[in-house]
Motif scaffolding. Structure first.
Motif, PDB file in Angstrom:
ATOM      1  N   UNK A 141      45.680  62.791  96.475  1.00 37.85           N
ATOM      2  CA  UNK A 141      46.940  63.147  96.862  1.00 37.85           C
ATOM      3  C   UNK A 141      47.282  63.813  98.154  1.00 37.85           C
ATOM      4  N   UNK A 142      46.191  64.622  98.704  1.00 35.48           N
ATOM      5  CA  UNK A 142      46.314  65.221  99.724  1.00 35.48           C
ATOM      6  C   UNK A 142      46.411  64.180 101.018  1.00 35.48           C
ATOM      7  N   UNK A 143      45.426  63.249 100.799  1.00 31.41           N
ATOM      8  CA  UNK A 143      45.158  62.199 101.727  1.00 31.41           C
ATOM      9  C   UNK A 143      46.332  61.293 101.760  1.00 31.41           C
ATOM     10  N   UNK A 148      51.212  59.772 104.690  1.00 29.80           N
ATOM     11  CA  UNK A 148      52.795  59.555 104.546  1.00 29.80           C
ATOM     12  C   UNK A 148      53.527  60.321 105.569  1.00 29.80           C
ATOM     13  N   UNK A 149      53.081  61.640 105.934  1.00 31.01           N
ATOM     14  CA  UNK A 149      53.650  62.739 106.816  1.00 31.01           C
ATOM     15  C   UNK A 149      53.207  62.256 108.135  1.00 31.01           C
ATOM     16  N   UNK A 154      55.672  67.236 111.653  1.00 35.72           N
ATOM     17  CA  UNK A 154      55.824  68.172 112.573  1.00 35.72           C
ATOM     18  C   UNK A 154      56.918  68.111 113.679  1.00 35.72           C
ATOM     19  N   UNK A 155      57.607  67.480 113.605  1.00 39.79           N
ATOM     20  CA  UNK A 155      58.619  66.999 114.398  1.00 39.79           C
ATOM     21  C   UNK A 155      59.798  67.373 113.614  1.00 39.79           C
ATOM     22  N   UNK A 166      57.098  59.655  99.847  1.00 39.62           N
ATOM     23  CA  UNK A 166      55.563  59.471  99.789  1.00 39.62           C
ATOM     24  C   UNK A 166      54.641  60.688 100.257  1.00 39.62           C
ATOM     25  N   UNK A 167      55.248  61.628 100.798  1.00 42.55           N
ATOM     26  CA  UNK A 167      54.606  62.970 101.287  1.00 42.55           C
ATOM     27  C   UNK A 167      55.166  64.036 100.077  1.00 42.55           C
TER      28      UNK A 167
END
Length: 265
Positions: A141-143, A148-149, A154-155, A166-167
């Protein structure tokens, strides 16, 4: 498992899907064991134009498995009228469960069924519970969440609401795994929110995002929610905190027993 009716799957679409599933049984010569919705409708955040992601697990007659040539272990149908229909052979499904596969686990947990389960599905669920490795799930799930992110988290610009979910859902699964210490997490987003103890403000943000997605198409953008961004960022970074389990050496024999029971009945 609950078979959801009402606005989850419109009656005309449900009838069409049931007809197509019956055609799979006839044309492929298989018996369907599990027939579920697996996409955003089952996750609990559909858009008006979301596809219907119909998934199933099936078993073939015994002699098919005795051939010297291994047959294809997937059945797929062309996507028609937004209905995406495909399934896996029981031997493939059991092999993947032995590897803590998150996809099969989610199918078993789906809140939307198109047919009543075969009685073997209860045994599959119990087997999945016994072999699942929480750390493997967390990494999976981290992958998913990081992919997805990618680039937008980060923006500070608007983001497609679909990518937000999805993230978000993988982040909530990791939070659930950290808190529960193992087991198979809920598939449905609201069930996750209820289970992971989010502060009221964050739970309200999630509810607002779900409402926005229900009103918009799959590619619509949404404004950023800083507290939700922080939650996603934090939980995706904490996957390594989830502890793995001990593999039971008898698991493969149990899988073999389930498989042989099915093909011999």
């Amino acid at each position: 498992m609950t078979i959801l009716q009402g606005d989850a799957i419109p009656p005309a679409v449900r009838s069409d899907i049931e007809r197509r599933l019956a055609a799979v049984e006839t044309n492929e010569g298989v018996r369907l064991l599990l027939t579920v919705e697996s996409g955003s409708r089952a996750w609990g955040f559909p858009s008006p134009d979301s596809d219907y992601d119909v998934r199933f697990i099936y078993v073939r007659p015994r002699d098919w498995y005795l051939s010297l040539t291994l047959g294809r272990d997937v059945v797929e149908a062309p996507i028609v009228d937004d209905i995406d229909l495909s399934g896996w052979d029981i031997r493939k499904a059991l092999g993947l469960l032995l590897k803590s596969n998150a996809v099969v686990s989610e199918w078993i947990e789906s809140p939307i069924r198109y047919r009543p389960d075969d009685e073997i599905v209860a045994d599959l669920a119990a087997f999945a519970d016994s072999v699942i490795d929480a750390r493997s799930l967390a990494w999976h799930y981290a992958s998913l969440g990081r992919n997805a992110a990618d680039r937008w988290l980060d923006g500070d610009g608007a983001v497609p609401v679909k990518k937000y979910f999805y993230a978000l859902r993988p982040a909530l699964v990791i939070r659930w795994l950290r808190r529960e210490g193992g087991g198979r997490p809920p598939m449905n987003l609201q069930a996750l929110v209820d289970a992971v103890g989010l502060p009221d403000g964050l739970a309200d943000d999630v509810a607002a995002l779900v409402a926005a997605k229900r009103r918009s198409n799959e590619r619509s953008n949404t404004a950023r929610l800083p507290a939700l961004d922080a939650l996603i960022r934090e939980e995706l970074a904490r996957a390594d905190e989830v502890q793995g389990g001990t593999v039971d050496p008898r698991s493969r024999k149990r899988a073999e027993a389930l498989f042989l029971h099915l093909v011999n009945t």
